[in-house]
Design a protein around this motif. Structure first.
Motif, PDB file in Angstrom:
ATOM      1  N   ASP A 129     -48.387 -35.352 -19.172  1.00 49.35           N
ATOM      2  CA  ASP A 129     -49.173 -35.818 -20.389  1.00 49.35           C
ATOM      3  C   ASP A 129     -48.592 -37.010 -21.182  1.00 49.35           C
ATOM      4  O   ASP A 129     -48.923 -37.480 -22.055  1.00 49.35           O
ATOM      5  CB  ASP A 129     -49.994 -34.929 -21.138  1.00 49.35           C
ATOM      6  CG  ASP A 129     -50.610 -33.724 -20.361  1.00 49.35           C
ATOM      7  OD1 ASP A 129     -50.935 -34.325 -19.259  1.00 49.35           O
ATOM      8  OD2 ASP A 129     -50.936 -32.848 -21.065  1.00 49.35           O
ATOM      9  N   TYR A 157     -56.183 -33.599 -22.890  1.00 52.62           N
ATOM     10  CA  TYR A 157     -56.187 -32.340 -22.416  1.00 52.62           C
ATOM     11  C   TYR A 157     -55.744 -31.243 -23.601  1.00 52.62           C
ATOM     12  O   TYR A 157     -55.313 -30.237 -23.574  1.00 52.62           O
ATOM     13  CB  TYR A 157     -55.208 -31.689 -21.293  1.00 52.62           C
ATOM     14  CG  TYR A 157     -55.574 -32.614 -19.987  1.00 52.62           C
ATOM     15  CD1 TYR A 157     -56.646 -32.259 -19.163  1.00 52.62           C
ATOM     16  CD2 TYR A 157     -54.858 -33.802 -19.587  1.00 52.62           C
ATOM     17  CE1 TYR A 157     -56.700 -33.041 -18.043  1.00 52.62           C
ATOM     18  CE2 TYR A 157     -54.829 -34.396 -18.632  1.00 52.62           C
ATOM     19  CZ  TYR A 157     -55.948 -34.023 -17.718  1.00 52.62           C
ATOM     20  OH  TYR A 157     -56.466 -34.748 -16.628  1.00 52.62           O
ATOM     21  N   HIS A 168     -53.182 -27.751 -16.086  1.00 52.06           N
ATOM     22  CA  HIS A 168     -53.048 -27.300 -17.570  1.00 52.06           C
ATOM     23  C   HIS A 168     -53.196 -25.891 -17.776  1.00 52.06           C
ATOM     24  O   HIS A 168     -53.363 -25.505 -19.018  1.00 52.06           O
ATOM     25  CB  HIS A 168     -53.890 -28.185 -18.254  1.00 52.06           C
ATOM     26  CG  HIS A 168     -53.509 -29.498 -18.482  1.00 52.06           C
ATOM     27  ND1 HIS A 168     -53.842 -30.554 -17.406  1.00 52.06           N
ATOM     28  CD2 HIS A 168     -52.765 -30.268 -19.245  1.00 52.06           C
ATOM     29  CE1 HIS A 168     -53.239 -31.796 -17.385  1.00 52.06           C
ATOM     30  NE2 HIS A 168     -52.464 -31.646 -18.887  1.00 52.06           N
ATOM     31  N   TYR A 169     -53.708 -24.850 -16.699  1.00 52.39           N
ATOM     32  CA  TYR A 169     -53.946 -23.607 -16.917  1.00 52.39           C
ATOM     33  C   TYR A 169     -53.310 -22.667 -15.965  1.00 52.39           C
ATOM     34  O   TYR A 169     -52.815 -23.139 -15.275  1.00 52.39           O
ATOM     35  CB  TYR A 169     -55.629 -23.535 -16.623  1.00 52.39           C
ATOM     36  CG  TYR A 169     -56.527 -24.469 -17.668  1.00 52.39           C
ATOM     37  CD1 TYR A 169     -57.118 -23.961 -18.897  1.00 52.39           C
ATOM     38  CD2 TYR A 169     -56.814 -25.767 -17.394  1.00 52.39           C
ATOM     39  CE1 TYR A 169     -57.755 -24.883 -19.796  1.00 52.39           C
ATOM     40  CE2 TYR A 169     -57.613 -26.382 -18.179  1.00 52.39           C
ATOM     41  CZ  TYR A 169     -58.130 -26.104 -19.319  1.00 52.39           C
ATOM     42  OH  TYR A 169     -58.951 -26.921 -19.924  1.00 52.39           O
ATOM     43  N   ARG A 227     -55.578 -19.860 -21.032  1.00 52.39           N
ATOM     44  CA  ARG A 227     -54.742 -20.695 -21.677  1.00 52.39           C
ATOM     45  C   ARG A 227     -53.382 -20.270 -21.176  1.00 52.39           C
ATOM     46  O   ARG A 227     -52.831 -19.169 -21.146  1.00 52.39           O
ATOM     47  CB  ARG A 227     -54.754 -20.751 -23.071  1.00 52.39           C
ATOM     48  CG  ARG A 227     -53.878 -21.544 -23.933  1.00 52.39           C
ATOM     49  CD  ARG A 227     -53.592 -21.335 -25.567  1.00 52.39           C
ATOM     50  NE  ARG A 227     -55.113 -21.531 -26.024  1.00 52.39           N
ATOM     51  CZ  ARG A 227     -55.443 -22.628 -26.488  1.00 52.39           C
ATOM     52  NH1 ARG A 227     -54.505 -23.816 -26.831  1.00 52.39           N
ATOM     53  NH2 ARG A 227     -56.493 -23.121 -27.336  1.00 52.39           N
TER      54      ARG A 227
END
Length: 435
Positions: free
Chosen positions: A118, A147, A264-265, A280
């Motif tokens: 990112d 995000y 991202h997960y 998360r």
């Protein structure tokens, strides 16, 4: 968005194609003896065969005697990037960039390295150096933390399974929409209709031709997308529209979620349980996921990410021995796997050449033929005598430099649940619903 055809933007306009995607094929040698590559060509052969760790050691040996070897530095960085080892990847890619600042391949890889972290402001000049104005302007316009995740867990029931799984999401606080998902696609994308309702402002637009029609593709940032109990803010997004402003046909969904979103997960594609599960990625959650996988008998498989979004792991086809397979989760189609002609020929896979299927892959017309391998395997998950297809036009060696033997597709996963753990770079596949 690259102009050399590696990332063909037109392939994203329709979403997931039946024959799209690919798999890196090679024996897995994670604990192999140190490589004794004598030259760059030897090291490149190891990389091409998917022997990534051996290739990495070979490139290091070359750099010890020739620290100005651009290919060795660049490829050594790519080995690290495949496994999201970012400090390692940056070290060698930066070394390569110092040797040749204008090298497009190095800039693409380093740009990809920053995208995954990112760090879009750092990625922008890399893409500018490749001549890709679209990526450079898009990433340069992104500001703040992207995000931004609010919430710890979301379980999204499939609204349908075929021809593609759909889940409900809310965009910028609006009514629910049906989005598909596909790891053969990079970013979050929407139809023109969804974009008009949500109202994101484009930071860059470009025109292209698609099947005789002029298409405008826009790139911007989405304020918010809500998936069950998780909301994500400041998300890069793209949408496409006809010259008239209408949606690009065929319209089978309101948008598509790609791999940039999923890494991202801790993401579980629970085909057997007909749901998409997002968690998360905290250390505690990752520990629970790994323990649950162990109880389910799912051994950790390696997870490699090539070309910024192409997911790979290990499997086999018709007794080939362990190979690297592309893992195309989501999308659509009736096949369990697709493969180039060389795969079918080498392994003697039964192919029905009397029943050609005229279709498309990455916006290019291709002819595929039904084929029926005795077994396709990903870890301990198998599909036996399942309907697959073979495409003679599909190249064995893909643009990212790895031999491609097969890609696993939508129907392969239906009895299973698959978890992608980008914190440890492992994939878990287990039969039945996710516990």
């Amino acid at each position: 968005m690259a102009k050399d055809g590696e990332w063909d933007r037109r392939s994203l306009l329709r979403g997931a194609a039946v024959v799209a995607g690919a798999a890196a094929a090679a024996p897995l040698l994670g604990n192999a003896a140190p490589a004794r590559a004598a030259s760059s060509s030897d090291a490149d052969a190891l990389f091409k065969a998917g022997k990534f760790e051996e290739a990495g050691r070979a490139y290091e040996e070359i750099l010890k005697t020739d620290p100005t070897n651009l290919n060795a530095a660049r490829q050594r960085g790519y080995v690290g990037l495949l496994s999201n080892r970012f400090p390692e990847a940056e070290k060698y890619l930066t070394m390569a960039l110092k040797l040749e600042p204008g090298d497009k391949q190095t800039n693409k890889l380093l740009g990809d390295c920053y995208i995954r972290q990112d760090k879009y402001s750092l990625a922008a000049p890399c893409w500018q150096a490749t001549g890709d104005e679209g990526y450079a302007k898009w990433f340069g316009a992104l500001s703040g933390e992207t995000y931004q995740i609010n919430g710890d867990l979301a379980q999204l029931p499939f609204q349908q399974m075929d021809p593609e799984p759909l889940v409900e999401v809310s965009v910028n606080g609006g009514p629910t929409k049906n989005f598909s998902f596909y790891t053969g696609s990079p970013w979050l994308q929407m139809t023109a209709t969804t974009a008009k309702e949500a109202g994101p402002t484009p930071v860059y637009k470009q025109k292209s031709d698609f099947e005789g029609q002029s298409i405008w593709q826009s790139y911007g940032v989405l304020d918010s997308i809500k998936l069950g109990d998780i909301e994500v803010r400041n998300v890069p997004v793209a949408w496409s529209e006809l010259e008239s402003g209408g949606d690009v046909p065929p319209v089978t969904n309101d948008g598509m979620i790609g791999t940039w979103f999923f890494y991202h997960y801790l993401t579980t594609f629970d085909y057997a349980g007909r749901s998409l599960i997002l968690r998360r990625p905290t250390p505690a959650t990752a520990k629970k996921v790994r323990a649950k996988a162990k109880r389910a008998g799912a051994a950790p498989l390696p997870l490699w990410l090539a070309f910024d979004h192409m997911v790979h792991s290990t499997g086999s086809i018709d007794g080939s021995g362990t190979r690297v397979m592309a893992v195309n989760l989501g999308g659509n189609g009736e096949i369990a796997a697709g493969m180039p002609g060389e795969t079918a020929e080498q392994f003697g896979i039964r192919t029905d050449e009397d029943r050609p299927l005229e279709t498309a892959a990455h916006s290019h017309p291709v002819v595929a033929y039904p084929c029926y391998p005795k077994e396709v395997r990903l870890g301990d998950a198998t599909a036996k005598e399942a309907y697959c297809n073979v495409t003679s036009q599909m190249a064995l060696t893909q643009p990212w430099g790895i031999d491609i033997w097969a890609h696993l597709s939508h129907c392969f996963y239906k009895p299973y649940n698959v978890t992608l753990d980008f914190t440890g770079m492992n994939l878990y596949i287990a039969r039945g619903k996710a516990g």
